[in-house]
Design a protein around this motif. Structure first.
Motif, PDB file in Angstrom:
ATOM      1  N   ALA A 272       3.895   0.639  -1.370  1.00  0.00           N
ATOM      2  CA  ALA A 272       3.383  -1.011  -0.945  1.00  0.00           C
ATOM      3  C   ALA A 272       3.683  -0.900   1.015  1.00  0.00           C
ATOM      4  CB  ALA A 272       4.637  -2.076  -1.326  1.00  0.00           C
ATOM      5  N   LEU A 273       2.588  -1.285   1.404  1.00  0.00           N
ATOM      6  CA  LEU A 273       2.146  -1.775   2.666  1.00  0.00           C
ATOM      7  C   LEU A 273       2.582  -2.790   3.292  1.00  0.00           C
ATOM      8  CD1 LEU A 273      -1.702  -0.226   2.878  1.00  0.00           C
ATOM      9  CD2 LEU A 273       1.090   1.732   3.972  1.00  0.00           C
ATOM     10  N   THR A 274       2.542  -2.654   4.533  1.00  0.00           N
ATOM     11  CA  THR A 274       4.105  -4.339   4.602  1.00  0.00           C
ATOM     12  C   THR A 274       2.223  -5.257   4.763  1.00  0.00           C
ATOM     13  OG1 THR A 274       3.656  -3.550   7.327  1.00  0.00           O
ATOM     14  CG2 THR A 274       5.731  -3.332   5.623  1.00  0.00           C
ATOM     15  N   VAL A 275       1.835  -4.882   5.332  1.00  0.00           N
ATOM     16  CA  VAL A 275       0.615  -6.227   5.308  1.00  0.00           C
ATOM     17  C   VAL A 275      -0.505  -5.416   4.966  1.00  0.00           C
ATOM     18  CG1 VAL A 275       1.022  -6.726   7.457  1.00  0.00           C
ATOM     19  CG2 VAL A 275      -0.790  -4.865   7.695  1.00  0.00           C
ATOM     20  N   ALA A 276      -1.451  -6.617   4.337  1.00  0.00           N
ATOM     21  CA  ALA A 276      -2.520  -5.941   4.144  1.00  0.00           C
ATOM     22  C   ALA A 276      -3.896  -5.007   4.955  1.00  0.00           C
ATOM     23  CB  ALA A 276      -3.510  -7.460   2.754  1.00  0.00           C
TER      24      ALA A 276
ATOM     25  N   CYS B 277     -18.349   2.222   8.010  1.00  0.00           N
ATOM     26  CA  CYS B 277     -18.387   3.587   6.860  1.00  0.00           C
ATOM     27  C   CYS B 277     -19.313   4.860   6.946  1.00  0.00           C
ATOM     28  CB  CYS B 277     -17.989   3.291   5.393  1.00  0.00           C
ATOM     29  SG  CYS B 277     -16.464   2.688   4.981  1.00  0.00           S
ATOM     30  N   HIS B 278     -20.400   4.620   6.609  1.00  0.00           N
ATOM     31  CA  HIS B 278     -21.728   5.028   7.288  1.00  0.00           C
ATOM     32  C   HIS B 278     -21.964   5.777   8.413  1.00  0.00           C
ATOM     33  CE1 HIS B 278     -23.436   1.802   8.637  1.00  0.00           C
ATOM     34  NE2 HIS B 278     -24.559   2.587   8.836  1.00  0.00           N
TER      35      HIS B 278
ATOM     36  N   ALA C  63     -10.742  -1.115   1.056  1.00  0.00           N
ATOM     37  CA  ALA C  63     -10.600  -0.951  -0.875  1.00  0.00           C
ATOM     38  C   ALA C  63     -11.154   0.317  -1.163  1.00  0.00           C
ATOM     39  CB  ALA C  63     -12.450  -1.634  -0.859  1.00  0.00           C
ATOM     40  N   LEU C  64     -10.509   1.375   0.112  1.00  0.00           N
ATOM     41  CA  LEU C  64     -10.073   2.234  -0.536  1.00  0.00           C
ATOM     42  C   LEU C  64      -8.846   2.682  -0.454  1.00  0.00           C
ATOM     43  CD1 LEU C  64     -13.322   4.396   1.081  1.00  0.00           C
ATOM     44  CD2 LEU C  64     -13.034   3.459  -1.781  1.00  0.00           C
TER      45      LEU C  64
END
Length: 412
Positions: free
Chosen positions: A10-14, A61-62, A21-22
């Protein structure tokens, strides 16, 4: 509030940014490669931090380029202590993004192909396809030929028809004085092979291969350095077979000691190469041809113990896999050599060398002393030519007395 990846991570924050999303798919990809939870956790935190940095820099991203991870690590070093594996973690992320086609592989400028390189590539293909030589042999030959062509033609046009015996002799004389006798022999063998190839192409009329001079006094120059049977026994006894790595290393060392396999033959052994019903082992030798060996019970039991209780879960068909992530087969034969070197040092044994080939020599030496003929030794070692096995005649002259052939016409 924690951002849950799975039931163990788990991460502490999103995560935020273009890669948010990846993060979960990336976690699954890294986990499938066999990395520990601690390493996966670090890689995910770096990925999340990198994504947030991309958002702050307004990079989509690109638009991600190969230099962005380095820029991010420079930025991150102002807040956190830099770790050597941080760069590797981001390389894994970039590789994952490319595999998912989130970002495209950057175009690399293609270097100009010189005539020497073009000709050596054609020669390499000839050795591989027409001569069916093993890849390690090709890798030994080609640098000598590249050096020869560069020495004669430089960066200019390569006209093989302009080669003369004088060019060949001059090159060998200059190089042989700088090389060990074994390397000098390899150089002249490669040169004869290439000159025969040039004649095969029709670009050389004369038999220049015959002009390659012999390197003086190289025939059977020294006795092969072989590990003794007692040392091999002590080494095998020193391996702890209670661990997965120990079971793997024990099976590898047994293959070297009992069957005399080369390190590459062990490293690239695949599951399909073992016929458990027939009790045989099939390996691809230096000549590219397959050789079948009887699988001794001791060796078969050791391999089975590793496959059953030591080999990591993997889609790889290789018998022996890396103990550390990423979980895959060995990339080269040097991995087997490293296992031998580490095992000898840990056991405190002063063997003739720290390489894997000494087991092959040790097996041949022991067979000779037990009364085996050179032909039998050659069959076990997979030698194509009797001359290759002849070097062992220096090992034990007393054993060879029973193998001596009568002198034609009586004793001289």
């Amino acid at each position: 509030m924690k951002y849950v990846i799975n039931d163990q991570l788990a991460l502490t924050v999103a995560p935020e940014g273009p890669l948010a999303a990846l993060i979960v798919p990336f976690a699954k990809s890294v986990s499938a490669q066999g990395y520990s939870l601690y390493t996966i956790d670090r890689q995910l935190r770096l990925a999340a931090g990198f994504s947030l940095w991309l958002k702050q820099k307004k990079i989509e991203c690109h638009q991600i380029a190969s230099y962005h991870p380095e820029q991010y690590l420079q930025f991150r070093s102002r807040q956190f202590r830099y770790r050597p594996d941080d760069a590797a973690a981001l390389r894994h992320l970039i590789g994952f993004l490319r595999s998912e086609r989130v970002i495209l592989a950057e175009k690399v400028s293609v270097p100009q192909v010189t005539e020497v390189k073009r000709l050596t590539q054609a020669y390499k293909q000839y050795l591989r396809e027409a001569r069916n030589l093993a890849e390690p042999t090709i890798a030994y030959y080609v640098p000598f030929i590249r050096h020869f062509l560069n020495d004669r033609f430089g960066n200019g046009a390569v006209t093989l028809s302009h080669l003369s015996a004088r060019d060949v002799v001059r090159f060998v004389q200059r190089q042989a004085s700088r090389l060990h006798r074994g390397r000098a022999k390899l150089m002249t063998t490669a040169l004869r092979s290439f000159l025969n190839y040039a004649r095969y192409r029709g670009e050389v009329v004369l038999d220049l291969a015959a002009a390659v001079p012999a390197v003086a006094n190289w025939s059977m120059p020294s006795i092969p350095r072989a590990i003794s049977a007692d040392q091999a026994h002590l080494l095998l006894e020193s391996i702890c077979c209670q661990t997965a790595v120990g079971r793997r290393d024990y099976a590898i060392l047994l293959l070297l000691a009992r069957l005399g396999l080369r390190s590459g033959e062990v490293a690239f052994l695949e599951l399909e190469d073992i016929d458990w019903n027939a009790g045989t082992l099939s390996v691809r030798g230096k000549n590219g041809l397959r050789n079948a060996f009887p699988l001794p019970l001791e060796v078969g039991n050791a391999i089975a113990a590793y496959l059953r209780d030591g080999r990591p879960t993997s889609t790889s068909r290789r018998v022996f896999l890396r103990a550390r992530a990423p979980t895959r087969g060995f990339l080269s034969s040097s991995a087997v050599g490293s296992i031998v070197r580490y095992s000898l040092k840990r056991a405190g044994l002063k063997a003739p060398t720290y390489g894997a080939h000494q087991f092959r020599h040790g097996l041949a030496t022991e067979m000779l002393r037990q009364g085996a003929s050179l032909e039998e030794i050659g069959d076990v070692l997979g030698h194509r030519h009797p001359q290759t096995t002849m070097i062992y005649t220096k090992v034990d002259l007393e054993a060879l007395r029973t193998l001596a052939l009568p002198w034609p016409g009586g004793v001289q």
